[in-house]
Design a protein around this motif. Sequence first.
Motif, short mmCIF file in Angstrom:
data_model
loop_
_atom_site.label_atom_id
_atom_site.label_comp_id
_atom_site.label_asym_id
_atom_site.label_seq_id
_atom_site.Cartn_x
_atom_site.Cartn_y
_atom_site.Cartn_z
N LEU A 3 0.82 -1.22 0.00
CA LEU A 3 0.00 0.00 0.00
C LEU A 3 0.85 1.26 0.00
CD1 LEU A 3 -2.88 -0.63 2.55
CD2 LEU A 3 -2.96 -0.71 0.06
N VAL A 4 1.97 1.20 0.70
CA VAL A 4 2.74 2.42 0.90
C VAL A 4 3.88 2.50 -0.08
CG1 VAL A 4 2.11 2.59 3.32
CG2 VAL A 4 4.20 1.40 2.68
N LYS A 5 4.43 3.70 -0.21
CA LYS A 5 5.41 3.94 -1.26
C LYS A 5 6.85 3.80 -0.78
CE LYS A 5 2.91 5.34 -4.93
NZ LYS A 5 1.84 4.39 -4.59
N ASN A 6 7.12 4.11 0.48
CA ASN A 6 8.51 3.95 0.90
C ASN A 6 8.64 3.32 2.28
OD1 ASN A 6 9.14 6.11 2.98
ND2 ASN A 6 8.20 7.32 1.35
N PRO A 7 9.79 2.68 2.51
CA PRO A 7 9.98 1.90 3.74
C PRO A 7 9.77 2.72 5.00
CG PRO A 7 11.77 1.50 2.18
CD PRO A 7 10.95 2.61 1.61
N MET A 8 10.13 4.02 4.95
CA MET A 8 9.96 4.85 6.13
C MET A 8 8.49 4.92 6.54
SD MET A 8 12.97 5.92 6.90
CE MET A 8 12.98 7.49 7.75
N THR A 9 7.62 5.05 5.52
CA THR A 9 6.19 5.12 5.82
C THR A 9 5.72 3.82 6.46
OG1 THR A 9 6.08 6.31 3.73
CG2 THR A 9 3.98 5.84 4.82
N ALA A 10 6.18 2.70 5.90
CA ALA A 10 5.78 1.41 6.46
C ALA A 10 6.21 1.33 7.91
CB ALA A 10 6.41 0.28 5.65
N GLN A 11 7.42 1.76 8.16
CA GLN A 11 7.95 1.73 9.52
C GLN A 11 7.12 2.62 10.44
OE1 GLN A 11 11.92 1.13 9.18
NE2 GLN A 11 11.86 0.11 11.15
N ALA A 12 6.79 3.82 9.94
CA ALA A 12 6.03 4.76 10.76
C ALA A 12 4.64 4.22 11.07
CB ALA A 12 5.93 6.11 10.04
N ILE A 13 3.97 3.71 10.04
CA ILE A 13 2.64 3.14 10.26
C ILE A 13 2.73 1.99 11.26
CG2 ILE A 13 0.78 1.79 9.21
CD1 ILE A 13 1.22 3.31 6.65
N GLY A 14 3.71 1.15 11.04
CA GLY A 14 3.88 0.01 11.91
C GLY A 14 4.07 0.42 13.35
N PHE A 15 4.97 1.37 13.56
CA PHE A 15 5.25 1.73 14.95
C PHE A 15 4.07 2.42 15.62
CE2 PHE A 15 9.62 0.70 13.92
CZ PHE A 15 9.99 0.07 15.09
N THR A 16 3.38 3.30 14.86
CA THR A 16 2.25 3.98 15.51
C THR A 16 1.11 3.01 15.79
OG1 THR A 16 1.82 4.81 13.29
CG2 THR A 16 2.51 6.42 14.93
N ALA A 17 1.00 1.96 14.98
CA ALA A 17 -0.09 1.01 15.22
C ALA A 17 0.33 -0.07 16.22
CB ALA A 17 -0.54 0.38 13.90
N ILE A 18 1.52 -0.59 16.04
CA ILE A 18 1.91 -1.78 16.78
C ILE A 18 2.41 -1.46 18.19
CG2 ILE A 18 3.34 -3.85 16.74
CD1 ILE A 18 1.46 -3.92 14.47
N PHE A 19 3.12 -0.36 18.35
CA PHE A 19 3.64 -0.03 19.67
C PHE A 19 2.54 0.11 20.71
CE2 PHE A 19 8.27 0.79 19.28
CZ PHE A 19 8.61 0.32 20.52
N PRO A 20 1.55 0.98 20.45
CA PRO A 20 0.48 1.10 21.45
C PRO A 20 -0.23 -0.23 21.67
CG PRO A 20 0.29 2.82 19.78
CD PRO A 20 1.35 1.88 19.32
#
Lengths: 300, 327
Positions: A190-207
């Motif tokens: 869905l996303v265009k660059n690895p940073m975005t994937a990382q950001a989405i992941g961390f904001t969703a998965i960490f909490p």
Amino acid sequence: MSSVTATSGESTFIPSRASGLGKTLDEIRVFVWRNLSHIPRMPERLADVTVMPIMFVLLFGYVFGSAIAMPGQVVTADSAAFYRSYLIGGIFVQSVVFMSITTAVGVVSDMKEGVIDRFRSLPISRVSVLGGRAIASLFEGGLGITVMALCGLLVGWGARAGFGNAVAGFALLAGIALAMICLGIYVGQLVKNPMTAQAIGFTAIFPLTFASNAFVPTDNMPVWLRTFAEWNPVSAMVQAVRELFGNVPAVDPMAAGLIPARDLPWPLENPVLATLIWIVVLGTIGMTLAVRKYSQGKDR
Amino acid sequence: MLEMSGRTHRDGDLAIEAVDLRRRFGETLAADGISLKVPRGSVFGLLGPNGAGKTTTVRMLTTLLRPDSGTARVAGYDIVRDAVEVRRRIGLVGQYAAVDEILSGYQNLFLIGRLYGMNGSQAKKRANELLERFDLLEPGKKAVKTYSGGMRRRLDLAASLVVSPPILFLDEPTTGLDPNGRAATWDIISTMTKGGTTVMLTTQYLEEADQFAEQIAVIDHGKVVAEGTPAQLKARLGKSTLVVHLDDNMTEAKARSAVDRYAAAPPALRQNELVVQLNDLGQTAEIITALAQAGANLDQIHIAKASMDDVFFELTGKNRAQEGLAA
């Protein structure tokens, strides 16, 4: 360069029409090989699944462990030792849930490169690329779990509910990992660059992993947070793993009257079954979306 | 090249046949009714400025992109219904090297071979063969990300040839290469085409299309705006010119009277030169004779053939300087 010939001197090779399960499995094997071959050239990719969980075990186990006791208990050297083995189950689950992020990041990098166009233009099954990625990620996750289990043994963790339960515990972790990987493969497309994937992941998965019973018992959380935490799939997964590895308190604080009695939500009463349901639901959603997205191709 | 362009083709001999392909991206009609016929064994050039629809066309023909409407057959198979059959018969060299950056050159070729259904030892043998042919044996063990642009492109070509596909698509194969890399790439491709491979190539480099393609389709804004052999296009669109350097001996009046009846338009005076547009290159000999009889020195006469640049400009209103700015 004069020796370069395309078809003269060689027959034009048209790949065989073979299709079906055998061919697809062979293709998946090739893609697993491809993804695993990346590891020696970029070992830092394994840091996410190895170094990070170890740091969590050491930091949480010794920093927080020295101040955290199970509800109704007081902090002692024994409570700290118990907390460390209690913690391992949480970190096991956290690290397999994080597989979704590492997988997504890998998929984004893949999709960004021209090589995916080559794969798409080859006469291969559409699911091979994804299947190979999933299984390779599963290997990485397995390596991470192994490292963590060894690290856990060093800090006093152990599988104390028998061999069969231990095997079931690891199998359950593999199942969670697979479901997470499938979701990661979808998000990665869905996303265009690895940073975005990382950001989405961390904001969703960490909490999601922290607002659960992964690091501390939920009993003393504010009611709103406790409600969320106890219905959070992560909690059921952690509880299931703890039970299968025998890392639950010897004395149930509620039964012993140490904390007020209340009804636990269904997923925590039946954690293994709840986890299996979550695996099937999340895995099916992830796999379906991932395959559909891949088949659509990228529009540009 | 000449003997090939003289060939006649039946429709059954078409390697690629596209009928009215359309594809929209949001507001943009990237392909607005592209129709093409590419005879088997020929080299077909798709020429156009950036954003003309070249890549979209190639992506549709190589099954990477579904057309919104229209049909196309590649190697006799429908690109939508029989996509897998098409994929078995094509090789694609895209604008960006379609290779795995992290793997070594050898591993890349081995991977492709295995995916085409070769077993381990066949794939290994083929990978080594190709590395040798493309002069990559030495760097073959290193990760592709350490390769130069030219090496990457060679590997990309090699990867497209693992199974010697009968039809090869080259999407701007020399973009981003230095002149040496470009020359080496063309060496490889022209040797392959001699082997009978059908090639469709897209390019922004006019001389590349001119030099290698037997048939050219010029596309702009998603439409084919002209089609033909390079010679036909040049003959139809770009007029050759003849330039006579004037001096005391060969005056303007003398020159005009000698060339008048051959000129397509009244000759124009440009500083001390008379510029004559020619109707027909075949008359060149007569004109030169006429000028010589009028007393012209042969050193004074210069003929400029129409270039593909002229053709390109005529068709798209863009020249390469503008292209550069747009890109």
